[in-house]
Design an enzyme around this catalytic site. Structure first.
Site, PDB file in Angstrom:
ATOM      1  N   LEU A   1     -62.375  34.458 -44.001  1.00  0.00           N
ATOM      2  CA  LEU A   1     -61.301  35.267 -44.588  1.00  0.00           C
ATOM      3  C   LEU A   1     -60.304  34.403 -45.355  1.00  0.00           C
ATOM      4  CD1 LEU A   1     -58.461  34.898 -42.793  1.00  0.00           C
ATOM      5  CD2 LEU A   1     -59.721  36.299 -41.190  1.00  0.00           C
TER       6      LEU A   1
ATOM      7  N   ASN B   1     -66.387  25.782 -48.099  1.00  0.00           N
ATOM      8  CA  ASN B   1     -65.009  25.485 -48.510  1.00  0.00           C
ATOM      9  C   ASN B   1     -64.954  24.287 -49.459  1.00  0.00           C
ATOM     10  OD1 ASN B   1     -63.811  27.606 -47.297  1.00  0.00           O
ATOM     11  ND2 ASN B   1     -62.837  26.468 -45.647  1.00  0.00           N
TER      12      ASN B   1
ATOM     13  N   CYS C   1     -56.835  25.545 -45.266  1.00  0.00           N
ATOM     14  CA  CYS C   1     -58.279  25.311 -45.151  1.00  0.00           C
ATOM     15  C   CYS C   1     -58.825  24.249 -46.099  1.00  0.00           C
ATOM     16  CB  CYS C   1     -59.029  26.614 -45.363  1.00  0.00           C
ATOM     17  SG  CYS C   1     -58.833  27.730 -43.984  1.00  0.00           S
TER      18      CYS C   1
END
Ligand code: UDX
Length: 423
Positions: free
Chosen positions: A153, A208, A260
């Site tokens: 998310l 990521n 993140c």
């Protein structure tokens, strides 16, 4: 199913809220008393669009509750989620103190077979360690299966992303445990990918870091576009029309921040070093991202011939991106610190972040309105692309300034064709 969640940060809270919304009985555990007291009253400790309504509905429906007592949280749990933080240590490695503590807490209270789902982003192999920690510390012999279920998310879109995600990755060493975790989420109608635990852990870091590389790549192309007279937005549009590339994450500007990308790229780079495997692309993306903020400030300094002493500079946006109050690794911090240290009179405004401890040592004025912020400013810096900033009447705003130049840190003002003062 009865579910307990350890950690009420973004990931834990949103997961808890969504699982209760689709009918599970969820209890969230956190050591922070203040947070839990707020949550019991239905008050979210974070700014996340749509979250308050989901919390309210499910607390009222008795499907969602909060506690600081591990005993209470684990009493009826069939599945326990670990969603605690894995902050970055000094060497770039993820700090697993909270994860280890959560594993020990589970071990201390276990009195039946249990499935533990790890949502926290953890280095490859950590799920194995968690399983081992629980098994060796447990009193009695119970079947404990640890399943990796990484979270994808985005802050500011957390509720939507959880309901409409692209995939749910379930990394398990035990088929029954994997399918039990799948059954928790079947109502969401999102495709599942079952892998082993280490692959699931790696999927999160690799995803990521890939997105971070994409951003750093377009940022370096942007810097070159500026020099050669190309328009980076058109270039990104043209690249993005190739379905192999895609337009998402090709917005050039100040680079990535948040909880993140900076942390996960560092952790992946560390994993590479530890295993003597070169992932120099990730190192380069990290470096490019650091440079991007400095290049932006340098453009502002150059505009003032290196002297911003006593100049009023308006900074629009503090949060690392719109629709969040998260200030972690926000580009605004570096920009404001540098300009303020150079003697500029920095005025800031953010729709949600009204003050921040992170700037406690810095001389900065928090404005109440956009007009107040830009009044008599000699430069206006768009640092976070909040909708209200992008849609503002820039002609009117400019008229209030001291003939300011606008530095568009997010490349979002290109449609305001009338503004000749945007750089
Ligand atoms: C990210 C991932 O998207 C998500 O899957 C993961 O679970 C957590 O990390 P988040 O950090 O909340 O989510 O925000 P995201 O919207 O992905 O943006 C990350 C950063 O990249 C922000 O600083 C944003 O400003 C920047 N960004 C994003 C760009 O600079 N350009 C882009 O095109 C996209």
């Amino acid at each position: 199913m009865n579910v307990a969640i350890i950690g009420t940060g973004y990931v834990g809270l949103v997961t808890g809220a969504v699982l209760s919304e689709i009918g599970h009985n969820v209890i969230c555990l956190d050591i922070n008393e203040e947070k839990i007291t707020k949550l019991k009253k239905g008050e979210s400790p974070i700014y996340e669009p749509g979250l308050d309504e989901v919390l309210e509905r499910n607390i009222a429906g008795n499907r969602l509750s909060f506690t600081t007592s591990a005993e209470e949280a684990f009493e009826n749990a069939e599945v326990i989620f670990i969603a605690v933080g894995t902050p970055q240590g000094e060497d770039g490695a993820a700090n697993l103190t909270y994860i280890q503590q959560a594993a020990k807490d589970i071990a201390m209270h276990i009195n039946r077979n249990l499935i533990v789902v790890v949502k926290s982003t953890v280095p490859v192999g950590t799920n194995d360690l968690i399983e081992e920690t629980i098994r060796t510390n447990a009193i009695g012999s119970f079947q404990v299966d640890v399943v990796s279920n990484p979270e994808f998310l985005r802050e500011g879109h957390a509720i939507n992303d959880t309901f409409l995600g692209d995939r749910i990755v379930i990394g398990s060493e035990n088929e029954h445990a994997g399918s039990t975790v799948e059954s928790l989420f079947t109502k969401l109608n999102i495709p599942f990918l079952h892998t082993n635990r280490r692959s699931a852990e790696m999927i999160k870091y690799a995803s990521n870091a890939f997105l971070a590389i994409k951003i750093s790549y377009i940022n370096q192309i942007y810097n070159l576009c500026e020099k050669v007279g190309a328009d980076v937005n058109d270039v990104a549009d043209g690249m993005g029309m190739d379905h192999r590339i895609g337009r998402a994450f090709l917005n050039a500007g100040l680079g990535y921040g948040g909880s993140c990308f900076p942390k996960d790229t560092e952790a992946l780079a560390y994993l590479g070093r530890e295993n003597e495997i070169s992932i120099s692309l990730v190192d380069a993306a990290i470096q490019a991202n650091k440079e991007q903020r400095i290049l932006f400030v340098n453009r502002v300094l150059e505009h003032f011939n290196g002297n911003v002493e006593g100049k009023k500079i308006a900074v629009l946006g503090l949060a690392f991106k719109p629709n969040t109050d998260d200030m972690r690794e926000a580009p605004s911090l570096d920009i404001i610190r540098i300009l303020s240290a150079d003697g500029a009179e920095v005025h800031v405004i953010d729709p949600v972040v009204k003050e921040t401890k992170l700037l406690a040592e810095v001389a900065v004025t928090h404005s109440k309105t956009l007009e107040e912020c830009v009044q008599s400013a000699e430069a206006v810096l768009l640092v976070t692309e909040w909708e209200e900033f992008v849609r503002a009447d820039w002609e009117e705003l400019l008229a209030l300034t001291k003939n300011a130049t606008i530095f568009d840190g997010r490349n979002v003002l290109h449609n305001h064709k009338l503004i000749s003062q945007v750089v």
